[in-house]
Enzyme design. Structure first.
Site, PDB file in Angstrom:
ATOM      1  N   ARG A 107      -8.914  -0.071   3.184  1.00 32.10           N
ATOM      2  CA  ARG A 107      -7.961   0.861   2.589  1.00 32.10           C
ATOM      3  C   ARG A 107      -6.601   0.208   2.385  1.00 32.10           C
ATOM      4  O   ARG A 107      -5.831   0.645   1.528  1.00 32.10           O
ATOM      5  CB  ARG A 107      -7.775   2.087   3.501  1.00 32.10           C
ATOM      6  N   ARG A 165       0.018  14.370  12.511  1.00 27.90           N
ATOM      7  CA  ARG A 165       0.313  14.146  11.097  1.00 27.90           C
ATOM      8  C   ARG A 165       0.443  15.443  10.296  1.00 27.90           C
ATOM      9  O   ARG A 165      -0.163  15.595   9.218  1.00 27.90           O
ATOM     10  CB  ARG A 165      -0.723  13.221  10.452  1.00 27.90           C
ATOM     11  N   CYS A 201      -5.664   7.983   8.266  1.00 28.66           N
ATOM     12  CA  CYS A 201      -6.026   7.525   9.611  1.00 28.66           C
ATOM     13  C   CYS A 201      -5.789   8.612  10.650  1.00 28.66           C
ATOM     14  O   CYS A 201      -4.786   9.328  10.601  1.00 28.66           O
ATOM     15  CB  CYS A 201      -5.180   6.302   9.988  1.00 28.66           C
ATOM     16  N   ASP A 215       3.619   0.568  11.992  1.00 25.56           N
ATOM     17  CA  ASP A 215       2.419  -0.035  11.389  1.00 25.56           C
ATOM     18  C   ASP A 215       2.173  -1.468  11.863  1.00 25.56           C
ATOM     19  O   ASP A 215       1.109  -2.031  11.612  1.00 25.56           O
ATOM     20  CB  ASP A 215       2.517   0.001   9.854  1.00 25.56           C
ATOM     21  N   LYS A 242       0.839  -1.211   0.000  1.00 31.45           N
ATOM     22  CA  LYS A 242       0.000   0.000   0.000  1.00 31.45           C
ATOM     23  C   LYS A 242       0.868   1.252   0.000  1.00 31.45           C
ATOM     24  O   LYS A 242       0.667   2.158  -0.808  1.00 31.45           O
ATOM     25  CB  LYS A 242      -0.909   0.010   1.240  1.00 31.45           C
ATOM     26  N   ASN A 243       1.826   1.305   0.909  1.00 32.34           N
ATOM     27  CA  ASN A 243       2.566   2.553   1.062  1.00 32.34           C
ATOM     28  C   ASN A 243       3.542   2.811  -0.087  1.00 32.34           C
ATOM     29  O   ASN A 243       4.053   3.918  -0.227  1.00 32.34           O
ATOM     30  CB  ASN A 243       3.255   2.611   2.435  1.00 32.34           C
TER      31      ASN A 243
HETATM   32  N1  EPU Z   1       5.739  14.715  10.679  1.00 31.52           N
HETATM   33  C1  EPU Z   1       5.760  16.062  10.963  1.00 31.52           C
HETATM   34  N2  EPU Z   1       5.859  16.935   9.906  1.00 31.52           N
HETATM   35  C2  EPU Z   1       5.942  16.515   8.619  1.00 31.52           C
HETATM   36  C3  EPU Z   1       5.915  15.122   8.350  1.00 31.52           C
HETATM   37  C4  EPU Z   1       5.814  14.242   9.406  1.00 31.52           C
HETATM   38  O1  EPU Z   1       5.694  16.488  12.103  1.00 31.52           O
HETATM   39  O2  EPU Z   1       6.010  17.356   7.722  1.00 31.52           O
HETATM   40  C5  EPU Z   1       5.592  13.755  11.797  1.00 31.52           C
HETATM   41  C6  EPU Z   1       4.210  13.100  11.740  1.00 31.52           C
HETATM   42  O3  EPU Z   1       3.246  13.880  12.416  1.00 31.52           O
HETATM   43  C7  EPU Z   1       4.435  11.757  12.381  1.00 31.52           C
HETATM   44  C8  EPU Z   1       5.896  11.437  12.044  1.00 31.52           C
HETATM   45  O4  EPU Z   1       6.496  12.678  11.628  1.00 31.52           O
HETATM   46  O5  EPU Z   1       4.298  11.869  13.775  1.00 31.52           O
HETATM   47  C9  EPU Z   1       6.079  10.391  10.963  1.00 31.52           C
HETATM   48  O6  EPU Z   1       5.486  10.789   9.793  1.00 31.52           O
HETATM   49  P1  EPU Z   1       5.914  10.287   8.341  1.00 31.52           P
HETATM   50  O7  EPU Z   1       5.879  11.480   7.468  1.00 31.52           O
HETATM   51  O8  EPU Z   1       7.158   9.476   8.378  1.00 31.52           O
HETATM   52  O9  EPU Z   1       4.712   9.323   8.006  1.00 31.52           O
HETATM   53  P2  EPU Z   1       3.705   9.435   6.810  1.00 31.52           P
HETATM   54  O10 EPU Z   1       4.421   9.667   5.551  1.00 31.52           O
HETATM   55  O11 EPU Z   1       2.577  10.319   7.170  1.00 31.52           O
HETATM   56  C10 EPU Z   1       3.888   6.906   6.147  1.00 31.52           C
HETATM   57  C11 EPU Z   1       2.889   5.802   5.965  1.00 31.52           C
HETATM   58  C12 EPU Z   1       2.335   5.405   7.319  1.00 31.52           C
HETATM   59  C13 EPU Z   1       3.481   4.951   8.212  1.00 31.52           C
HETATM   60  C14 EPU Z   1       4.559   6.046   8.290  1.00 31.52           C
HETATM   61  C15 EPU Z   1       5.780   5.615   9.064  1.00 31.52           C
HETATM   62  C16 EPU Z   1       1.977   6.298   3.792  1.00 31.52           C
HETATM   63  C17 EPU Z   1       0.833   6.797   2.994  1.00 31.52           C
HETATM   64  N3  EPU Z   1       1.824   6.282   5.101  1.00 31.52           N
HETATM   65  O12 EPU Z   1       3.159   7.957   6.772  1.00 31.52           O
HETATM   66  O13 EPU Z   1       1.478   4.320   7.079  1.00 31.52           O
HETATM   67  O14 EPU Z   1       2.996   4.712   9.496  1.00 31.52           O
HETATM   68  O15 EPU Z   1       4.958   6.443   6.969  1.00 31.52           O
HETATM   69  O16 EPU Z   1       6.338   4.499   8.512  1.00 31.52           O
HETATM   70  O17 EPU Z   1       2.993   5.899   3.260  1.00 31.52           O
HETATM   71  C18 EPU Z   1      -0.243   2.807   7.627  1.00 31.52           C
HETATM   72  O18 EPU Z   1       0.086   2.176   6.610  1.00 31.52           O
HETATM   73  O19 EPU Z   1      -1.052   2.364   8.479  1.00 31.52           O
HETATM   74  C19 EPU Z   1       0.342   4.125   7.841  1.00 31.52           C
HETATM   75  C20 EPU Z   1      -0.140   5.003   8.717  1.00 31.52           C
END
Ligand code: EPU
Length: 416
Positions: free
Chosen positions: A395, A120, A115, A303, A22-23
């Protein structure tokens, strides 16, 4: 909305084939618009993909999907604002920011969904675009990001964010000159995206490391990629096998993407065997308690934090889990406790008292991985469990009901 019913305590045996990640796919589909025509193989059947397809259709990107392979043609693509009805369906809608900025030097898009597991924020993404020369303004909940010309820059991420790394990469591949992303995320899904971008002609060095160097190119064309196996889906079914399996084989896995997860299973004394890209699992008794802390890759994946909590209920003693990535990722514990678990939430840490025995109940899915944790709980609970709000689960888990039914689970969908 649909719900799932499960009659627990069935032995699971046979084979489960893991789908594309998915990711990964959620960044590959927006990335596809950087090229004229490209191909993505092993696309999973999940609603996040359907929601991204809706956005592509809205932007007049032509595509056809057959046997999991999607051919995309974005030559007639138009640039228009992506409004909330599209953007709010999923988190990854915001990858159109980086991709459309690279393609048109301008994008307008409403707030992303996803989610509800913490703040986030995506400030690092926006600051990255600004570093590349874009101007970001927000009015009426619409982000307008535009640049006369994107210029290569050095971007130091305060945290190795997956989303920020993807978005900045997408914008930087067509910026003039060289960009560097320091403290980049190095999750396997990022490598998969880089492989795709390179196949279109992008110039990127440092794959798999925290420092990415991007030499901008003026045109990208063609491109083909196979989505990597979903490591979180694989981990979820491996847990199902360790709880209820009789030689349950989880196939098409990349075990090297799950090293920290296997380390925890080893410490617990779980019964599984890796044979190439297959993991053979068996019901494991006498499990030891463990202390887990989530971390960025290659650490223990956030995750899998909620799914593994269900296994910790079987351990003989007190386990702890500390969540370091998100502020609100313990919503599964309320329902596990209603099913008979004993879990205390203490700030960013939970204490799981084992062993406990679960009873089927009516429970609700609050987010994707909480849903997975509840399915695992339902599979080993006595009696019948009803899981509502399963839109979150759909999802991210491709053909969940069929995959589990085929190996002996009693699980079915019902309309509310
Ligand atoms: N963060 C910030 N500012 C930013 C970006 C991130 O403060 O500009 C913080 C977030 O609030 C969070 C942390 O950094 O607390 C990690 O965020 P990251 O950006 O690494 O995660 P993401 O890109 O939002 C992706 C996956 C998530 C997975 C995380 C960590 C996708 C679409 N989502 O999220 O997947 O948990 O990386 O590996 O790729 C899931 O599959 O259930 C899922 C939530």
């Amino acid at each position: 909305m649909d719900k799932i019913k499960v009659i627990g305590k069935q032995t699971l045996s046979g084979k489960i084939y893991i789908s594309g990640s998915k990711n990964s796919v959620v960044s590959l589909l927006p990335a596809a618009i950087l090229s004229d025509e490209c191909v993505i193989e092993k696309v999973p059947h999940i609603s996040d993909v359907l929601d991204l397809e809706d956005i592509l259709r809205f932007l007049n990107v032509k595509f056809s999907l057959e046997s999991g392979t999607i051919h995309l043609d974005s030559r007639q693509m138009v640039n228009k604002p992506i409004l909330e009805e599209y953007s709010s369906k999923l988190r990854a809608s915001y990858y159109f920011m980086g991709a459309m900025l690279a393609r048109f030097n301008k994008v307008e898009i409403s707030f992303p969904g996803g989610c509800n597991i913490g703040k986030r924020s995506f400030d690092f993404h926006l600051k990255g675009f600004e570093k590349l020369g874009a101007k970001v303004t927000i009015s009426d909940d619409l982000y307008r990001i535009e640049a006369d010309e994107l210029k290569g820059a050095v971007i130091d991420l305060p945290f190795p964010s997956v989303g920020a790394t993807v978005n900045i990469l997408l914008a930087a591949v067509k910026a003039s000159g060289k960009s560097v992303i320091n403290n980049a995320a190095c999750e396997p899904e990022i490598e998969n995206l880089i492989e795709f971008l390179i196949s279109m002609g992008a110039k990127i060095k440092g794959v798999g490391t925290n420092r990415l160097e991007i030499e901008g190119v003026s045109k990208l064309s063609g491109g083909r990629v196979k989505v990597i196996p979903d490591r979180i889906e694989a981990g979820t079914y491996i847990l199902a096998g360790v709880m209820n399996g009789d030689n349950l084989e989880i196939c098409d896995v990349r075990p090297d993407h799950l090293t920290s997860f296997f380390e925890v299973l080893d410490e617990m004394g779980a019964k599984y065997k890796i044979e190439g890209d297959k993991v053979i699992t068996n019901k494991s008794l006498k499990l030891k308690p463990v202390n887990i802390e989530t971390a960025v890759y290659p650490g223990f994946p956030t995750d899998l934090q909620q799914p593994i909590t269900t296994l910790l209920l079987n351990a003989d003693g007190v386990s702890t889990v500390r969540e370091t990535i998100y502020e609100n990722r313990f919503q599964n514990t309320k329902y596990l406790n209603e099913m008979g678990a004993h879990i205390e939430v203490l700030g960013d840490t939970i204490k799981v008292y084992g062993p406990t025995f679960l009873e089927g109940k009516f429970v609700r899915t609050s987010d994707l991985r909480a849903g997975a944790a509840l399915v695992l709980a339902a599979l080993q609970a006595s009696g019948e469990t009803t899981i509502s709000d399963i839109k979150h689960l759909l999802r991210g888990y491709s053909d969940l009901i069929k995959k589990l039914t085929d190996v002996g689970a009693k699980i079915w969908l019902e309309d509310e």
